[in-house]
Motif scaffolding. Structure first.
Motif, PDB file in Angstrom:
ATOM      1  N   GLU A 150      -6.691  -4.701   3.889  1.00  0.00           N
ATOM      2  CA  GLU A 150      -5.849  -5.516   2.995  1.00  0.00           C
ATOM      3  C   GLU A 150      -5.548  -6.875   3.625  1.00  0.00           C
ATOM      4  OE1 GLU A 150      -3.518  -5.425  -0.729  1.00  0.00           O
ATOM      5  OE2 GLU A 150      -5.068  -4.113   0.045  1.00  0.00           O
ATOM      6  N   LEU A 199       0.819  -1.216   0.000  1.00  0.00           N
ATOM      7  CA  LEU A 199       0.000   0.000   0.000  1.00  0.00           C
ATOM      8  C   LEU A 199       0.853   1.266   0.000  1.00  0.00           C
ATOM      9  CD1 LEU A 199      -2.785  -1.150   2.477  1.00  0.00           C
ATOM     10  CD2 LEU A 199      -3.096  -0.606   0.047  1.00  0.00           C
ATOM     11  N   HIS A 256       0.414   3.892  -3.013  1.00  0.00           N
ATOM     12  CA  HIS A 256      -0.326   5.122  -2.734  1.00  0.00           C
ATOM     13  C   HIS A 256       0.471   6.181  -1.984  1.00  0.00           C
ATOM     14  CE1 HIS A 256      -3.812   2.875  -4.064  1.00  0.00           C
ATOM     15  NE2 HIS A 256      -3.581   1.957  -3.144  1.00  0.00           N
ATOM     16  N   VAL A 278      -2.104   6.423   3.069  1.00  0.00           N
ATOM     17  CA  VAL A 278      -2.575   5.116   3.534  1.00  0.00           C
ATOM     18  C   VAL A 278      -2.948   5.195   5.016  1.00  0.00           C
ATOM     19  CG1 VAL A 278      -1.923   2.703   3.921  1.00  0.00           C
ATOM     20  CG2 VAL A 278      -1.214   3.869   1.821  1.00  0.00           C
ATOM     21  N   ARG A 316      -6.644   1.705   8.744  1.00  0.00           N
ATOM     22  CA  ARG A 316      -7.861   1.001   8.339  1.00  0.00           C
ATOM     23  C   ARG A 316      -7.663   0.320   6.980  1.00  0.00           C
ATOM     24  NH1 ARG A 316     -12.528   1.201  10.515  1.00  0.00           N
ATOM     25  NH2 ARG A 316     -12.084   3.088  11.668  1.00  0.00           N
ATOM     26  N   GLN A 317      -6.987   0.995   6.056  1.00  0.00           N
ATOM     27  CA  GLN A 317      -6.724   0.380   4.751  1.00  0.00           C
ATOM     28  C   GLN A 317      -5.801  -0.832   4.888  1.00  0.00           C
ATOM     29  OE1 GLN A 317      -5.574   4.322   3.017  1.00  0.00           O
ATOM     30  NE2 GLN A 317      -6.374   3.381   1.155  1.00  0.00           N
TER      31      GLN A 317
END
Length: 197
Positions: A40, A23, A27, A32, A35-36
């Motif tokens: 994942e 991530l 990004h 990031v 929570r992301q």
């Protein structure tokens, strides 16, 4: 309450680090969220804190692991390369390219996300980077002392060579016009010409 997919005991720190690595590379660290990362991996965001105190620690761990792997690999290879500065420089050149090509996400984060480290974490990562640079600088100085290389400023040459070699990651693609072996050979020829008497 139903368990979230992946929220069982086999969720480990390495899975979280792999998700964060992917991530952050795609990004950027700042974009990031925890929570992301949790999404994942397939856990609730709160579960991440069983493995890491915060996102900054994840970034630091990823960079530290990359640099420690690089230094360890160099230590192993340096023991085999022998004393000849030219042979050591060739080994350093080829190894740098191959090691970094095999780890594009780690390389991207190691160079692009330094600005997001806390001052304390930055100092530690910078110390590891300096240790790596010192190996190349020592090779260059040894070559100058042996009368094999002509390098007016070995430290500046070190920065230039590392930047050039790391730049391969920005354009090389497997299956392209040149094989990795061919790229290594071309870059070694350029580095050799850059430093030779």
């Amino acid at each position: 309450m139903a368990r979230t997919q992946g929220s069982h005991s086999d969720i480990t720190g390495p899975r979280i680090r792999r998700a964060a690595l992917s991530l952050f590379a795609r990004h950027g660290f700042a974009a990031v969220s925890m929570r992301q990362i949790a999404g994942e991996v397939g856990v609730q965001a709160g579960a991440l804190y069983n493995y890491t105190p915060d996102k900054q620690t994840l970034l630091y761990q990823l960079m530290r692991e990359h640099m420690e792997d690089l230094l360890s690999a160099r230590e192993t290879r340096a023991a085999v390369a022998g004393a000849d500065p030219l042979a050591r420089l060739e080994d350093f050149t080829r190894h740098h390219i191959r090691f970094h090509i095999e780890r594009p996400d780690e390389v991207f984060i190691a160079y692009m996300e330094l600005r997001n480290l806390t001052p304390e974490n930055f100092a530690e990562i910078e110390s590891l980077r300096r240790a790596y640079e010192t190996e190349l600088e020592t090779i260059l100085r040894d070559g100058v002392d042996a009368g094999v290389f002509t390098v007016p400023d070995p430290r500046i040459a070190t920065y230039a060579v590392i930047a050039m070699l790391t730049g391969v990651n920005t354009w090389y693609r497997a299956g392209g016009r040149l094989s990795l072996d061919e790229v290594e050979a071309i870059y070694w020829d350029m580095v050799r010409k850059l430093v030779m008497v």
